[in-house]
Enzyme design. Structure first.
Site, PDB file in Angstrom:
ATOM      1  N   CYS B 425       6.852  -5.921  -6.587  1.00  0.00           N
ATOM      2  CA  CYS B 425       6.426  -5.091  -5.468  1.00  0.00           C
ATOM      3  C   CYS B 425       5.256  -4.180  -5.802  1.00  0.00           C
ATOM      4  O   CYS B 425       4.370  -3.973  -4.978  1.00  0.00           O
ATOM      5  CB  CYS B 425       7.595  -4.301  -4.922  1.00  0.00           C
ATOM      6  SG  CYS B 425       8.422  -3.315  -6.142  1.00  0.00           S
ATOM      7  N   HIS B 469      11.533   0.318  -5.566  1.00  0.00           N
ATOM      8  CA  HIS B 469      10.570  -0.407  -4.750  1.00  0.00           C
ATOM      9  C   HIS B 469       9.294   0.408  -4.656  1.00  0.00           C
ATOM     10  O   HIS B 469       9.294   1.612  -4.871  1.00  0.00           O
ATOM     11  CB  HIS B 469      11.183  -0.636  -3.357  1.00  0.00           C
ATOM     12  CG  HIS B 469      10.432  -1.619  -2.535  1.00  0.00           C
ATOM     13  ND1 HIS B 469      10.029  -2.840  -3.013  1.00  0.00           N
ATOM     14  CD2 HIS B 469      10.007  -1.573  -1.236  1.00  0.00           C
ATOM     15  CE1 HIS B 469       9.390  -3.498  -2.060  1.00  0.00           C
ATOM     16  NE2 HIS B 469       9.361  -2.742  -0.961  1.00  0.00           N
ATOM     17  N   ASP B 485       4.665  -2.502   4.324  1.00  0.00           N
ATOM     18  CA  ASP B 485       5.253  -3.003   3.079  1.00  0.00           C
ATOM     19  C   ASP B 485       4.730  -4.406   2.813  1.00  0.00           C
ATOM     20  O   ASP B 485       5.212  -5.381   3.392  1.00  0.00           O
ATOM     21  CB  ASP B 485       6.778  -3.017   3.191  1.00  0.00           C
ATOM     22  CG  ASP B 485       7.413  -3.317   1.842  1.00  0.00           C
ATOM     23  OD1 ASP B 485       6.680  -3.673   0.903  1.00  0.00           O
ATOM     24  OD2 ASP B 485       8.659  -3.188   1.730  1.00  0.00           O
TER      25      ASP B 485
END
Lengths: 321, 691
Positions: B425, B469, B485
């Protein structure tokens, strides 16, 4: 209360025996001054057919008391001064070769008497002690394979110095158990001591001491002791006391069955001295210190004497439950 | 040495047993040489007990103490930390063994053992440890009990029983103190020397950081919602934003950390006040923070302290990037009550300096990416369209979501975007931000946690380190900062179902610890047990470990209604009295359980009547003695007391158990109404004689 009077009147002690007993107590109290409770306890012990151990410091009147008891009861008595070199044959007697008859003849030792005064019993060796103590339990002596019965009655009044004194061989627990009671005399109170100091020589008083009780009266009284009745409630209390000594943490070991029998017998004798035909808790409590203290020992890590263990028993156990 | 002070044989065993018990939880924290010292002392102690060794001399003891102290100084370095204090305590505890000579020394060691038990709670407060230490307390108490037992009445089982019984009796009192005793804040804080080593978020992010974090299944925090739990894709727990990029690493802005910049939510001094939607109801929840040693509070966006609990609000600050920050780092597990509004416009206007901050990129990095970005932006025309273009690129090109991306060189964005195409991520977030900033769209990286596991047993959300994250926020005119995101474009299952689902094709998930229960989620019973245990642990922290002033007040309010000193005192007294009452009752019942004959019951009745006058038989007092005592003290009672006492003794001891006698006793006792003052009683016979 009419009921109670009836109960007391059932007491079957002959008036003559009773008065003889009272005479005895009075006469002894005149010789051994200020020691009435101990005198009464000693008589109680003899009535219960038990042997008596008197323990105290030298010079407290142990020997005087035992002599006076012998004289007042009119018993044939012998005295042995125990020393460290005394041998069993010095106590029991021995077979000696008689040249004239060309045979062995048994020479009776001082133990063959009705009342034996064993002075300073813990100054002799265990070997001699056990010779005496066996005779006390069996009431017979075996020498050279021949068993000879001791006279009846047979009492031993032993005196001993406290164990802390030097030159003593402590009596082991098993032998202490043979004595029904152990009493201590203690210092006299000041008025008794003053009376003693004024009164002059104790020995002359002793010489004037006469026999106060006949032998058959003594036997009758001893028989009466076992007639004194004991109720279930009292036995409950006795068992609670015994049980306490066996379970409480401060006791190294409890009272043995022989101890509990001794306790009951002594309480009966005490009740008789109190002119009762049944035992009440106060009788048990009166004899407990004398009967139990020398049979008890504190457990490890506890600094107490047998006496304070007895006090603890008396304080902790309920009389009525 | 007198026999009284000698150490009983079994006491040594008890002592060593208790000592091993309390040392065990400290073992992982102690270094090998301290364990060695302890074992040496224990072995020495045993050898001395067997007579194979003698007591060490003063010199040896001094040398051992010095060695221990030097060892601790070398090992822990910094003075005044918690570890050093506990290490010294344990050293003393170990060395005391070779000094144990008398009973009192063993007592000392055993009392010290209680302290060691307490000290282990400084490091962990889990319920398992608490239960274990409870067992240790029973063991130490049993050892103390055994020390008091006589030689011949010793029994290990009995010691355990007594200790257990004693501690059981103490439980109600403990509970009362736990509930009513005032809670103080820590009077001083003890720094722990282990400042590093715990996993968690940091103030910066470089490629691989979050991937590293995701290898751990350690608990990050827990959330408990008051009402419904938002959907999983809504659960973006923000820690902080990273706006400063040096070409490799993303950092928080230096300004955001300064306390004078970061003002309280309600102080009206926030630099850019967010616009809140009026209709939306705030989501209220509480977060149980683990000791992260960081200031960040993990919260859903636009969080503020729950206005109902003022004292928590005082400890929290809303920073200018709208993340939550505590005034002091979290050294202890603590509970924070929060409310969040998901519908908001943050920073509606962006000034020139702020725009510069949020679009700044260091020169000389990633030329290819810059070039491509400019081309795409030209084609797209608007920021929104450009954003879609970039996200489409992630979806269309063969990008992989993986925990083990290849190492990247200087131009990390270029390499990732055009060559490796494998990343976690943080790669997607940082690349996306770079591409946005390259064309002048203000964008920042946000780090935190996403998702979490819902525990069905207490409806709490458990967030673990592998839920860590990174995502981005893009500033759009009129909408403020909007969450984007990029990982969702590559691996949407990461957002919907979590990391494990996203990595289900490979076995990368928790590949380092094969024994982790999370690896075996499909085993139903294991999962059940894990979640059950977790629920128990959560309740333990919430209601026991974290029982602070607030909760105390809540509980007291529920129990007492209104909290006044009088009510508190009455409540405490009530509990104490009921405990004592129960004990007294059990004693009384014990007494009653003995079979009592009618005459004895009458006698006790008689004694009870006398108790009102002030006399009662002592434990060992015989009826006759008691009667004599009463009659000397109260001569006016003599006739009645003597009559009853004699009658009773006649029945019980002289064997006169005729029913008539018991009846007579009963009559006498029922008529017996003793009074202290003899006047009334004396007047009666006088009047009788006059007639």
């Amino acid at each position: 209360m009419p009921l109670l009077k009836k109960a007391v009147s059932r007491s079957s002690v002959r008036p003559a025996d009773q008065s003889a007993l009272d005479n005895c107590l009075n006469a002894l109290a005149n010789v051994v001054l200020g020691k009435e409770p101990q005198i009464k306890m000693a008589l109680c012990c003899l009535l219960a057919r038990g042997h008596l151990l008197i323990e105290d410091l030298p010079g407290m009147g142990k020997t005087t008391l035992s002599h006076a008891l012998g004289k007042a009861l009119g018993l044939e008595h012998q005295r042995i001064q125990f020393t460290s070199d005394l041998l069993p044959s010095d106590v029991l007697g021995a077979s000696i070769f008689d040249k004239q008859t060309a045979s062995f003849k048994f020479v009776h030792g001082p133990i063959f008497t009705q009342l034996l005064l064993a002075d300073e019993i813990n100054r002799t060796t265990p070997k001699t002690q056990s010779a005496l103590l066996e005779a006390m339990e069996e009431r017979q002596v075996t020498v050279d394979g021949e068993t000879r019965a001791l006279p009846v009655p047979f009492f031993v009044i032993a005196t001993q110095n406290p164990q802390s004194q030097s030159g003593t061989y402590a009596l082991p627990e098993s032998q202490l158990d043979r004595f029904l009671m152990r009493i201590e005399l203690g210092y006299p109170d000041s008025s008794a001591e003053r009376k003693m100091l004024r009164g002059g020589d104790g020995r002359s008083l002793m010489e004037h001491l006469n026999r106060c009780i006949e032998l058959d009266s003594l036997f009758a009284l001893q028989d009466q002791v076992s007639q004194v009745s004991v109720s279930d409630a009292l036995l409950d209390y006795l068992q609670r006391l015994i049980d306490y000594s066996r379970t409480a943490a401060d006791f190294a070991y409890g009272l043995s069955p022989r101890g509990s029998l001794a306790l009951l017998q002594a309480a009966r004798a005490w009740a008789l001295l109190e002119r009762r035909n049944h035992v009440i808790p106060e009788d048990l409590q009166a004899v407990l210190p004398a009967v139990a203290a020398h049979r008890l020992a504190p457990s490890g890590g506890v600094y107490t004497s047998g006496q304070s263990l007895v006090a603890q028993m008396l304080e902790s156990v309920h009389v009525v439950q | 040495m007198s026999t009284v002070n000698q150490i009983p044989r079994s006491s040594i065993i008890w002592m060593l047993l208790a000592q091993s018990g309390v040392m065990l939880p400290h073992m992982p924290r102690l270094s090998w040489w301290m364990v060695a010292i302890w074992l040496l002392c224990a072995a020495w102690r045993l050898a001395m007990f067997r007579g194979q060794a003698s007591y060490p001399g003063t010199f040896i003891r001094i040398v051992l103490v010095m060695l221990g102290c030097v060892g601790i100084a070398v090992e822990f370095g910094r003075l005044g930390s918690l570890d050093i204090a506990v290490a010294l305590l344990i050293l003393a505890f170990s060395l005391k063994l070779i000094e144990v000579k008398e009973r009192r020394d063993i007592f000392l060691v055993l009392y010290l053992a209680y302290f060691i038990v307490a000290s282990s709670f400084l490091f962990s407060q889990s319920i398992m440890l608490a239960l274990y230490q409870l067992g240790c307390v029973v063991l130490i108490t049993a050892a103390l009990v055994a020390m008091q037992q006589s030689h011949d009445k010793q029994s290990a089982l009995l010691s355990w029983k007594i200790a257990f019984k004693m501690l059981l009796q103490a439980v109600p009192i403990m509970l009362v103190f736990f509930i009513v005793f005032p809670r103080f804040g820590p009077l001083w804080s003890v720094p722990s020397s282990k400042s590093s080593g715990s996993t968690g978020m940091s103030d910066s992010m470089s490629p691989g950081d979050i991937a590293d974090l995701s290898r751990s299944s350690e608990l990050a925090f827990r959330a408990m919602f008051e009402e419904t739990v938002p959907s999983k894709s809504q659960l973006y727990w923000r820690a902080t934003t990273l706006s400063f990029f040096d070409g490799r690493q993303w950092n928080t802005k230096a300004e955001a950390l300064r306390d004078d910049d970061t003002l309280g939510w309600h102080s009206q001094k926030l630099m850019h006040k967010p616009v809140l939607s009026q209709q939306a109801k705030p989501i209220r929840y509480e977060i149980t923070m683990e000791p992260t040693r960081q200031h960040w509070v993990y919260a859903l966006p636009l969080a503020s302290a729950d206005t109902a609990t003022s004292y928590i609000a005082k400890q929290l600050i809303v920073t200018n990037d709208l993340s939550l920050r505590a005034k002091t780092p979290y050294y202890n597990r603590s509970i924070v009550k929060l409310e969040s509004r998901l519908d908001y416009i943050a920073e509606p206007e962006l000034g020139a300096y702020r725009r510069y901050q949020e679009t700044h990129l260091p020169a000389g990095f990633n030329p290819r990416a810059r070039q491509v970005a400019e081309n795409w932006y030209r084609d797209a025309g608007s920021p929104q369209a450009y954003m879609q273009r970039v996200l489409r690129y992630f979806t269309e090109q063969p990008f992989y979501y993986t925990l083990q991306p290849p190492a990247l060189g200087k131009h990390s964005v270029d390499e990732f975007l055009f060559e490796s195409k494998k990343g976690f991520c943080e790669h997607y977030a940082s690349t996306f931000t770079f591409l946005m900033r390259a064309v002048g769209i203000p964008t920042r990286v946000v780090i935190g946690y996403q998702g979490g596991e819902e525990n069905p047993f207490n409806r709490s959300i458990i967030v673990r380190q592998f839920d860590a994250h990174a995502w981005t926020e893009v500033w759009l005119k009129g909408r403020g900062w909007v969450r984007v995101d990029p990982t969702a474009a590559v691996a949407p299952e990461r957002i919907e179902q979590g990391l494990e689902a996203a990595l289900s094709d490979s076995d990368e998930f928790l590949s380092d610890n094969l024994l982790s229960p999370f690896k075996y989620r499909n085993l139903q019973w294991l999962s059940w047990a894990r979640l059950r245990l977790d629920a128990v642990n959560y309740a333990w922290y919430k209601w026991v470990v974290n029982f602070d002033t607030d909760r105390q007040m809540q509980v007291l309010k529920r129990l007492l209604g209104d909290i006044t000193p009088a009510r508190l005192v009455i409540a405490v007294m009530l509990v104490m009295c009921s405990v004592l009452g129960l004990v007294a009752l059990s004693l009384l019942r014990h007494r009653v359980s003995v079979e009592v004959t009618p005459e004895t019951r009458l006698y006790w009745q008689f004694c009870k009547r006398l108790e009102k006058v002030g006399v009662y038989p002592a434990n060992g007092e015989a009826p006759g003695d008691f009667a004599r005592r009463v009659t000397t003290q109260y001569p006016h009672l003599a006739p009645q007391v003597n009559a009853i006492s004699n009658q009773y003794q006649a029945i019980v001891y002289a064997g006169n158990s005729h029913p008539h006698a018991v009846k007579q006793l009963k009559r006498a006792v029922s008529k017996f109404r003793p009074k202290k003052n003899g006047k009334h009683k004396q007047r009666l016979p006088a009047s009788v004689s006059s007639t």
